[in-house]
Design an enzyme around this catalytic site. Structure first.
Site, PDB file in Angstrom:
ATOM      1  CG  ASP A  99      -2.096   0.914   1.083  1.00  0.00           C
ATOM      2  OD1 ASP A  99      -2.338   1.409  -0.042  1.00  0.00           O
ATOM      3  OD2 ASP A  99      -2.773   1.163   2.094  1.00  0.00           O
ATOM      4  NE  ARG A 116      -1.368   6.475   1.081  1.00  0.00           N
ATOM      5  CZ  ARG A 116      -1.311   5.592   2.068  1.00  0.00           C
ATOM      6  NH1 ARG A 116      -1.007   5.987   3.298  1.00  0.00           N
ATOM      7  NH2 ARG A 116      -1.537   4.326   1.820  1.00  0.00           N
ATOM      8  CG  ASN A 145      -7.588  -2.457  -5.595  1.00  0.00           C
ATOM      9  OD1 ASN A 145      -6.666  -3.251  -5.446  1.00  0.00           O
ATOM     10  ND2 ASN A 145      -7.828  -1.497  -4.718  1.00  0.00           N
ATOM     11  CD1 TRP A 146     -12.917  -5.893  -9.383  1.00  0.00           C
ATOM     12  CD2 TRP A 146     -12.081  -5.148 -11.323  1.00  0.00           C
ATOM     13  NE1 TRP A 146     -12.287  -6.943 -10.009  1.00  0.00           N
ATOM     14  CE2 TRP A 146     -11.767  -6.517 -11.206  1.00  0.00           C
ATOM     15  CE3 TRP A 146     -11.649  -4.455 -12.463  1.00  0.00           C
ATOM     16  CZ2 TRP A 146     -11.053  -7.222 -12.171  1.00  0.00           C
ATOM     17  CZ3 TRP A 146     -10.931  -5.152 -13.426  1.00  0.00           C
ATOM     18  CH2 TRP A 146     -10.635  -6.523 -13.281  1.00  0.00           C
ATOM     19  NE  ARG A 205      -7.372   1.677  -5.795  1.00  0.00           N
ATOM     20  CZ  ARG A 205      -6.159   1.809  -5.273  1.00  0.00           C
ATOM     21  NH1 ARG A 205      -5.164   2.220  -6.034  1.00  0.00           N
ATOM     22  NH2 ARG A 205      -5.952   1.534  -4.006  1.00  0.00           N
ATOM     23  CB  SER A 210      -7.706  -4.223   3.175  1.00  0.00           C
ATOM     24  OG  SER A 210      -7.510  -3.018   3.850  1.00  0.00           O
ATOM     25  CD  GLU A 246       3.450 -13.219  15.682  1.00  0.00           C
ATOM     26  OE1 GLU A 246       3.336 -12.036  16.063  1.00  0.00           O
ATOM     27  OE2 GLU A 246       3.129 -14.201  16.389  1.00  0.00           O
TER      28      GLU A 246
HETATM   29  C1  IPE Z   1      -1.343   0.081  -3.632  1.00  0.00           C
HETATM   30  O1  IPE Z   1      -1.172   1.441  -3.479  1.00  0.00           O
HETATM   31  C2  IPE Z   1      -1.847  -0.201  -5.014  1.00  0.00           C
HETATM   32  C3  IPE Z   1      -2.369  -1.513  -5.327  1.00  0.00           C
HETATM   33  C4  IPE Z   1      -1.793  -2.596  -4.967  1.00  0.00           C
HETATM   34  C5  IPE Z   1      -3.595  -1.555  -6.171  1.00  0.00           C
HETATM   35  P1  IPE Z   1      -2.399   2.450  -3.505  1.00  0.00           P
HETATM   36  O2  IPE Z   1      -2.746   2.759  -4.929  1.00  0.00           O
HETATM   37  O3  IPE Z   1      -3.505   1.945  -2.661  1.00  0.00           O
HETATM   38  O4  IPE Z   1      -1.742   3.725  -2.870  1.00  0.00           O
HETATM   39  P2  IPE Z   1      -2.411   4.808  -1.913  1.00  0.00           P
HETATM   40  O5  IPE Z   1      -3.003   4.069  -0.746  1.00  0.00           O
HETATM   41  O6  IPE Z   1      -3.435   5.517  -2.720  1.00  0.00           O
HETATM   42  O7  IPE Z   1      -1.273   5.678  -1.511  1.00  0.00           O
HETATM   43 MG    MG Z   2      -4.106   2.296  -0.696  1.00  0.00          MG
END
Ligand code: IPE
Ligand code: MG
Length: 225
Positions: free
Chosen positions: A2, A6, A50-51, A53, A178, A189
């Site tokens: 993740d 950013r 994520n779809w 997005r 998530s 862990e």
């Molecule tokens: C992880 O980074 C991307 C995937 C594995 C799809 P993100 O795209 O979620 O990055 P942030 O959380 O917006 O910074």
């Molecule tokens: Mg993210």
């Protein structure tokens, strides 16, 4: 993995640049894991959620996956990596499925480390599907309810061929799973770090392993001397 978005935003770049940098981090993490003797490395690459997005970003991630398969396969083979994909492949495009078949077949002989990409993965979906499958088998008389135990359920998941994870690392400063390996993580862990995925390097990986090595895994039992 993740924090790609950013990472890009902090540099005044577009989000896709973060995903490209993320591939570099995958290469480093894989190398570090193999060097440390890790036998299974599972990467949460694309979740079912994520779809939602923007289409351009989703398409970009899928395209990046296909391109990376082509670019990285020779190196994966050279390093003894066996690549596998885990998730619901039915919603992935024909093209992506083609590249999945390609990377899986071309690296099938790898015996140093198994690299698993969770693609269109959702733990609840995985568990739901396994329940449906067991219900179907019960209805058909192939399985009796009494036979179902934790082992039966584990064998019914996408991850049936892999051990439960010892350690789950989440980058990017979020403290949650998530929808990742919920069943399999029962005794894993957990390690959370604010480091954004593209910045996660060999030393970050070492730090996570060091933290893991300091833990005492009791599995609900008491300390034994
Ligand atoms: C992880 O980074 C991307 C995937 C594995 C799809 P993100 O795209 O979620 O990055 P942030 O959380 O917006 O910074
Ligand atoms: Mg993210």
């Amino acid at each position: 993995m993740d924090g790609n978005g950013r990472w890009a935003q902090q540099r005044g770049l577009e989000r896709p640049e973060g995903h490209i940098a993320g591939v570099e981090a995958v290469r480093r993490a894989l190398k570090a894991a193999a060097a440390e003797g890790v036998e299974y490395l599972t990467l949460y690459t694309f979740s079912t959620e994520n779809w939602g997005r923007p289409k351009a970003e989703v398409d970009g991630i899928m395209e990046l996956f296909c391109k990376s398969v082509v670019a990285e396969t020779p190196e994966l083979k050279a390093q003894g990596v066996r690549a596998k994909i885990m998730g619901d492949r039915s919603a992935l495009s024909e093209k992506v499925n083609h590249y999945i078949d390609r990377i899986e077949s071309e690296t099938a002989e790898g015996d140093r480390i198994t690299l698993i990409f969770a693609m269109n993965y959702s733990s609840r979906h995985e568990i739901t599907e396994s329940f449906k499958d067991m219900a179907r088998r019960i209805a058909e008389g192939q399985l009796s309810p009494e036979e179902i135990d934790a082992e039966t359920i584990s064998r019914n998941l996408y991850s049936s061929d892999y051990p439960d994870p010892d350690l789950i690392i989440r980058t990017g400063g979020e403290y949650r799973l998530s929808n990742f390996l919920l069943w399999q993580a029962a005794y894993s862990e957990l390690y959370f770090t604010p480091t954004l995925w593209p910045d996660f390097d060999k030393d970050s990986f070492r730090e996570a392993l060091d933290s893991y090595a300091r833990r005492q895994r009791r599995y609900g039992l008491v300390e034994t001397k």
